[in-house]
Scaffold this motif. Structure first.
Motif, PDB file in Angstrom:
ATOM      1  N   SER A  93       5.099 -22.955 -24.628  1.00  0.00           N
ATOM      2  CA  SER A  93       4.559 -23.399 -25.920  1.00  0.00           C
ATOM      3  C   SER A  93       3.404 -24.377 -25.727  1.00  0.00           C
ATOM      4  O   SER A  93       2.529 -24.472 -26.597  1.00  0.00           O
ATOM      5  N   MET A  94       3.376 -25.119 -24.613  1.00  0.00           N
ATOM      6  CA  MET A  94       2.227 -25.968 -24.341  1.00  0.00           C
ATOM      7  C   MET A  94       0.959 -25.125 -24.247  1.00  0.00           C
ATOM      8  O   MET A  94      -0.084 -25.476 -24.810  1.00  0.00           O
ATOM      9  N   THR A  95       1.054 -24.017 -23.537  1.00  0.00           N
ATOM     10  CA  THR A  95      -0.108 -23.148 -23.419  1.00  0.00           C
ATOM     11  C   THR A  95      -0.405 -22.450 -24.740  1.00  0.00           C
ATOM     12  O   THR A  95      -1.574 -22.223 -25.086  1.00  0.00           O
ATOM     13  N   PHE A  96       0.653 -22.131 -25.512  1.00  0.00           N
ATOM     14  CA  PHE A  96       0.423 -21.548 -26.829  1.00  0.00           C
ATOM     15  C   PHE A  96      -0.349 -22.514 -27.720  1.00  0.00           C
ATOM     16  O   PHE A  96      -1.161 -22.079 -28.546  1.00  0.00           O
ATOM     17  N   GLY A  97      -0.112 -23.812 -27.550  1.00  0.00           N
ATOM     18  CA  GLY A  97      -0.882 -24.795 -28.302  1.00  0.00           C
ATOM     19  C   GLY A  97      -2.371 -24.671 -28.014  1.00  0.00           C
ATOM     20  O   GLY A  97      -3.209 -24.775 -28.921  1.00  0.00           O
ATOM     21  N   ALA A  98      -2.712 -24.442 -26.746  1.00  0.00           N
ATOM     22  CA  ALA A  98      -4.119 -24.256 -26.390  1.00  0.00           C
ATOM     23  C   ALA A  98      -4.647 -22.921 -26.897  1.00  0.00           C
ATOM     24  O   ALA A  98      -5.785 -22.825 -27.373  1.00  0.00           O
ATOM     25  N   VAL A  99      -3.808 -21.877 -26.812  1.00  0.00           N
ATOM     26  CA  VAL A  99      -4.229 -20.556 -27.283  1.00  0.00           C
ATOM     27  C   VAL A  99      -4.536 -20.592 -28.776  1.00  0.00           C
ATOM     28  O   VAL A  99      -5.569 -20.097 -29.227  1.00  0.00           O
ATOM     29  N   SER A 100      -3.641 -21.181 -29.567  1.00  0.00           N
ATOM     30  CA  SER A 100      -3.834 -21.193 -31.016  1.00  0.00           C
ATOM     31  C   SER A 100      -4.997 -22.089 -31.436  1.00  0.00           C
ATOM     32  O   SER A 100      -5.670 -21.812 -32.421  1.00  0.00           O
ATOM     33  N   SER A 101      -5.239 -23.164 -30.692  1.00  0.00           N
ATOM     34  CA  SER A 101      -6.271 -24.118 -31.080  1.00  0.00           C
ATOM     35  C   SER A 101      -7.659 -23.746 -30.562  1.00  0.00           C
ATOM     36  O   SER A 101      -8.661 -23.983 -31.246  1.00  0.00           O
ATOM     37  N   PHE A 102      -7.741 -23.150 -29.349  1.00  0.00           N
ATOM     38  CA  PHE A 102      -9.046 -23.006 -28.699  1.00  0.00           C
ATOM     39  C   PHE A 102      -9.446 -21.582 -28.351  1.00  0.00           C
ATOM     40  O   PHE A 102     -10.612 -21.348 -28.047  1.00  0.00           O
ATOM     41  N   LEU A 103      -8.497 -20.632 -28.376  1.00  0.00           N
ATOM     42  CA  LEU A 103      -8.881 -19.277 -28.010  1.00  0.00           C
ATOM     43  C   LEU A 103      -9.915 -18.684 -28.973  1.00  0.00           C
ATOM     44  O   LEU A 103     -10.870 -18.033 -28.509  1.00  0.00           O
ATOM     45  N   PRO A 104      -9.799 -18.883 -30.297  1.00  0.00           N
ATOM     46  CA  PRO A 104     -10.862 -18.347 -31.176  1.00  0.00           C
ATOM     47  C   PRO A 104     -12.245 -18.884 -30.828  1.00  0.00           C
ATOM     48  O   PRO A 104     -13.217 -18.114 -30.757  1.00  0.00           O
ATOM     49  N   ALA A 105     -12.340 -20.201 -30.606  1.00  0.00           N
ATOM     50  CA  ALA A 105     -13.634 -20.779 -30.247  1.00  0.00           C
ATOM     51  C   ALA A 105     -14.111 -20.270 -28.896  1.00  0.00           C
ATOM     52  O   ALA A 105     -15.310 -20.025 -28.694  1.00  0.00           O
ATOM     53  N   ALA A 106     -13.176 -20.074 -27.938  1.00  0.00           N
ATOM     54  CA  ALA A 106     -13.551 -19.580 -26.610  1.00  0.00           C
ATOM     55  C   ALA A 106     -14.062 -18.144 -26.684  1.00  0.00           C
ATOM     56  O   ALA A 106     -15.019 -17.774 -25.990  1.00  0.00           O
ATOM     57  N   VAL A 107     -13.420 -17.327 -27.532  1.00  0.00           N
ATOM     58  CA  VAL A 107     -13.856 -15.941 -27.678  1.00  0.00           C
ATOM     59  C   VAL A 107     -15.261 -15.881 -28.267  1.00  0.00           C
ATOM     60  O   VAL A 107     -16.119 -15.108 -27.806  1.00  0.00           O
ATOM     61  N   ILE A 108     -15.527 -16.681 -29.280  1.00  0.00           N
ATOM     62  CA  ILE A 108     -16.857 -16.705 -29.910  1.00  0.00           C
ATOM     63  C   ILE A 108     -17.909 -17.191 -28.921  1.00  0.00           C
ATOM     64  O   ILE A 108     -19.030 -16.670 -28.868  1.00  0.00           O
ATOM     65  N   GLU A 109     -17.538 -18.186 -28.102  1.00  0.00           N
ATOM     66  CA  GLU A 109     -18.471 -18.705 -27.099  1.00  0.00           C
ATOM     67  C   GLU A 109     -18.745 -17.667 -26.024  1.00  0.00           C
ATOM     68  O   GLU A 109     -19.858 -17.551 -25.521  1.00  0.00           O
ATOM     69  N   LEU A 110     -17.721 -16.877 -25.652  1.00  0.00           N
ATOM     70  CA  LEU A 110     -17.872 -15.875 -24.610  1.00  0.00           C
ATOM     71  C   LEU A 110     -18.758 -14.714 -25.078  1.00  0.00           C
ATOM     72  O   LEU A 110     -19.579 -14.190 -24.318  1.00  0.00           O
ATOM     73  N   ASP A 111     -18.574 -14.294 -26.343  1.00  0.00           N
ATOM     74  CA  ASP A 111     -19.352 -13.179 -26.886  1.00  0.00           C
ATOM     75  C   ASP A 111     -19.667 -13.495 -28.345  1.00  0.00           C
ATOM     76  O   ASP A 111     -18.891 -13.155 -29.241  1.00  0.00           O
ATOM     77  N   PRO A 112     -20.794 -14.162 -28.614  1.00  0.00           N
ATOM     78  CA  PRO A 112     -21.099 -14.596 -29.981  1.00  0.00           C
ATOM     79  C   PRO A 112     -21.132 -13.455 -30.997  1.00  0.00           C
ATOM     80  O   PRO A 112     -20.789 -13.657 -32.161  1.00  0.00           O
ATOM     81  N   GLY A 113     -21.501 -12.269 -30.577  1.00  0.00           N
ATOM     82  CA  GLY A 113     -21.568 -11.147 -31.510  1.00  0.00           C
ATOM     83  C   GLY A 113     -20.210 -10.543 -31.777  1.00  0.00           C
ATOM     84  O   GLY A 113     -19.690 -10.571 -32.894  1.00  0.00           O
ATOM     85  N   LEU A 114     -19.597  -9.998 -30.744  1.00  0.00           N
ATOM     86  CA  LEU A 114     -18.305  -9.331 -30.873  1.00  0.00           C
ATOM     87  C   LEU A 114     -17.168 -10.328 -31.049  1.00  0.00           C
ATOM     88  O   LEU A 114     -16.158 -10.029 -31.694  1.00  0.00           O
ATOM     89  N   GLY A 115     -17.330 -11.529 -30.487  1.00  0.00           N
ATOM     90  CA  GLY A 115     -16.248 -12.508 -30.503  1.00  0.00           C
ATOM     91  C   GLY A 115     -15.842 -12.941 -31.889  1.00  0.00           C
ATOM     92  O   GLY A 115     -14.660 -13.182 -32.154  1.00  0.00           O
ATOM     93  N   ALA A 116     -16.783 -13.039 -32.817  1.00  0.00           N
ATOM     94  CA  ALA A 116     -16.460 -13.464 -34.178  1.00  0.00           C
ATOM     95  C   ALA A 116     -15.484 -12.503 -34.830  1.00  0.00           C
ATOM     96  O   ALA A 116     -14.598 -12.906 -35.595  1.00  0.00           O
ATOM     97  N   ALA A 117     -15.608 -11.213 -34.531  1.00  0.00           N
ATOM     98  CA  ALA A 117     -14.709 -10.216 -35.105  1.00  0.00           C
ATOM     99  C   ALA A 117     -13.370 -10.171 -34.384  1.00  0.00           C
ATOM    100  O   ALA A 117     -12.333  -9.904 -34.989  1.00  0.00           O
ATOM    101  N   LEU A 118     -13.387 -10.437 -33.076  1.00  0.00           N
ATOM    102  CA  LEU A 118     -12.172 -10.308 -32.275  1.00  0.00           C
ATOM    103  C   LEU A 118     -11.329 -11.586 -32.233  1.00  0.00           C
ATOM    104  O   LEU A 118     -10.168 -11.525 -31.835  1.00  0.00           O
ATOM    105  N   ALA A 119     -11.882 -12.717 -32.601  1.00  0.00           N
ATOM    106  CA  ALA A 119     -11.164 -13.984 -32.452  1.00  0.00           C
ATOM    107  C   ALA A 119      -9.812 -13.948 -33.150  1.00  0.00           C
ATOM    108  O   ALA A 119      -8.770 -14.251 -32.556  1.00  0.00           O
ATOM    109  N   GLY A 120      -9.805 -13.578 -34.415  1.00  0.00           N
ATOM    110  CA  GLY A 120      -8.551 -13.513 -35.156  1.00  0.00           C
ATOM    111  C   GLY A 120      -7.668 -12.373 -34.698  1.00  0.00           C
ATOM    112  O   GLY A 120      -6.440 -12.496 -34.682  1.00  0.00           O
ATOM    113  N   ILE A 121      -8.292 -11.242 -34.324  1.00  0.00           N
ATOM    114  CA  ILE A 121      -7.511 -10.082 -33.891  1.00  0.00           C
ATOM    115  C   ILE A 121      -6.721 -10.399 -32.625  1.00  0.00           C
ATOM    116  O   ILE A 121      -5.570  -9.983 -32.476  1.00  0.00           O
TER     117      ILE A 121
END
Length: 417
Positions: A223-251
């Motif tokens: 759950s510690m890692t889930f805390g990071a996943v829920s808080s920062f994975l959307p931002a990390a996905v957008i940073e990794l791929d600004p175009g596709l990441g915006a659509a995939l972040a929530g998915i």
């Protein structure tokens, strides 16, 4: 299982409550970042939420005994969502943290009550499937509302998400009123029957923490890692791929929840068939570890964002199985009259880990980027695996309390021989 009075009402109420929670979970940290807040403050919103959750969970078993499940769950559902309207008025640090703390009170009471109530309503022989089905409803809710919150925030603004979260929480409060009006069982002193003393070696009562420590740490490590996943994975996905990441972040968050849902139920089915929990715990922890490692490497090496989907499936699946295994292990080791304590301990382990992970790994992310935060999460999971393996080796010598599920199953086997 389905014929248990109030079981369906509990599932619907919990699904609605977690829908409100899921809408806001990734949105609030992202809103903080978009309003100029730091990564540490974004993580702190989840951290303070979970801190209030854990404090509330400590006192919830006593409330369940004194006033009953229905009033506690109605109050919890209301507090979980309605204060979110406060986010509309200010995103400054103090107001944001205060609103998050108020919502955490509701989440703390709800999570303890729903897990314990399932154990109160459903016969022991169906407890694994019932707990797994609870995970299915929670997982479906997360799959639907995690990406919905991000999509609504992106297209209509975050205020719409805050209002919708409050409305869905009120729906959950109404559904909670259909739950049977029962109270948690009162504490009773453990007793020893003469027949059991004559039939097997005397087992002395031991401290609760000794019985639940390792399952608790197993949940906390993921759950510690889930805390990071829920808080920062959307931002990390957008940073990794600004175009596709915006659509995939929530998915990707939705995929994590869906994988958790499926494998949590599968774990419950396996437990019911074997009659004892624990067989999938270590493989699940390993799957969670490999998933987080893949996420960290993908972000660090700037691989295709599609690799994150595989990592999300592995982490979510492992996390779901560990959740069910840990909860059933606590029910298995403790007396039936202490299911509310078992639920509280499990939820404290889960939510404390999520809060600590969001805050601590948020600090790591500020220093070492998102890949460093997920790498640190992988090390925590590895430590949890080591502890679980040690517990498995020493478990054959464990002294357990009387009147728990393990003792009752032994008695049934002896009476049929």
């Amino acid at each position: 299982m389905w014929k248990s009075p109030g079981f369906v009402a509990v599932l619907v109420a919990v699904a609605a409550a977690f829908g409100s929670w899921s809408l806001l979970l990734p949105v609030v940290p992202l809103a903080v970042l978009n309003n100029g807040g730091s990564s540490a403050l974004a993580g702190a919103t989840t951290g303070i939420f979970m801190a209030a959750t854990v404090i509330t969970q400590i006192f919830t078993p006593a409330a369940l005994r004194k006033i009953g499940y229905t009033p506690v769950m109605v109050f919890a559902a209301f507090m979980l969502g309605v204060p979110a309207i406060g986010y509309i008025f200010s995103m400054e640090p103090l107001p944001v943290l205060l609103v998050s703390a108020l919502r955490g009170i509701g989440f703390g009471a709800l999570t303890v009550a729903e897990s314990a109530l399932i154990a109160e309503l459903v016969p022991v022989r169906f407890l694994g499937k019932a707990s797994g089905m609870l995970g299915v409803f929670i997982g479906l809710s997360q799959m639907l509302f995690l990406p919905t919150g991000l999509a609504l925030g992106d297209h209509f603004g975050y205020n719409v998400v805050y209002i919708l979260g409050a409305v869905i929480a009120l729906v959950a409060a109404v559904m909670c009123m259909r739950i049977p009006r029962i109270k948690a069982a009162a504490k009773v002193a453990p007793t020893v029957e003469a027949s059991s003393v004559a039939s097997e070696k005397l087992e002395k009562s031991v401290s609760t923490w000794k019985l639940v420590l390792i399952p608790s740490l197993a949940v906390t490590s993921l759950s510690m890692t889930f805390g990071a996943v829920s808080s920062f994975l959307p931002a990390a996905v957008i940073e990794l791929d600004p175009g596709l990441g915006a659509a995939l972040a929530g998915i990707i968050l939705s995929i994590t929840g869906g994988s958790s849902m499926v494998f949590r139920y599968l774990s419950g089915v396996i437990t019911d068939r074997r009659g004892v929990p624990g067989s999938t715990m270590i493989p699940a922890q390993i799957a969670g570890l490999l998933g987080v490692v893949l996420i960290a490497v993908t972000i660090f090496e700037s691989w295709s964002v599609w690799w994150l989907i595989i990592g999300a499936v592995m982490f979510g699946g492992g996390f779901g199985m560990v959740q069910n295994e840990a909860l059933l292990s606590m029910f298995f080791r403790l007396p039936r009259t202490r299911v509310s304590e078992a639920s509280a301990i499990w939820n404290i382990a889960f939510d404390a880990g999520t809060g600590i992970g969001s805050f601590a790994l948020g600090i790591v992310a500020a220093s070492l980027a998102y890949s460093g935060a997920f790498g640190a999460g992988a090390l925590v999971i590895l430590l949890g695996i080591v502890l679980t393996v040690a517990d498995r080796i020493l478990g054959r010598y464990r002294v357990t309390e009387y009147n728990n599920t393990r003792a009752r199953l032994r008695g049934v086997r002896k009476s049929t021989d």
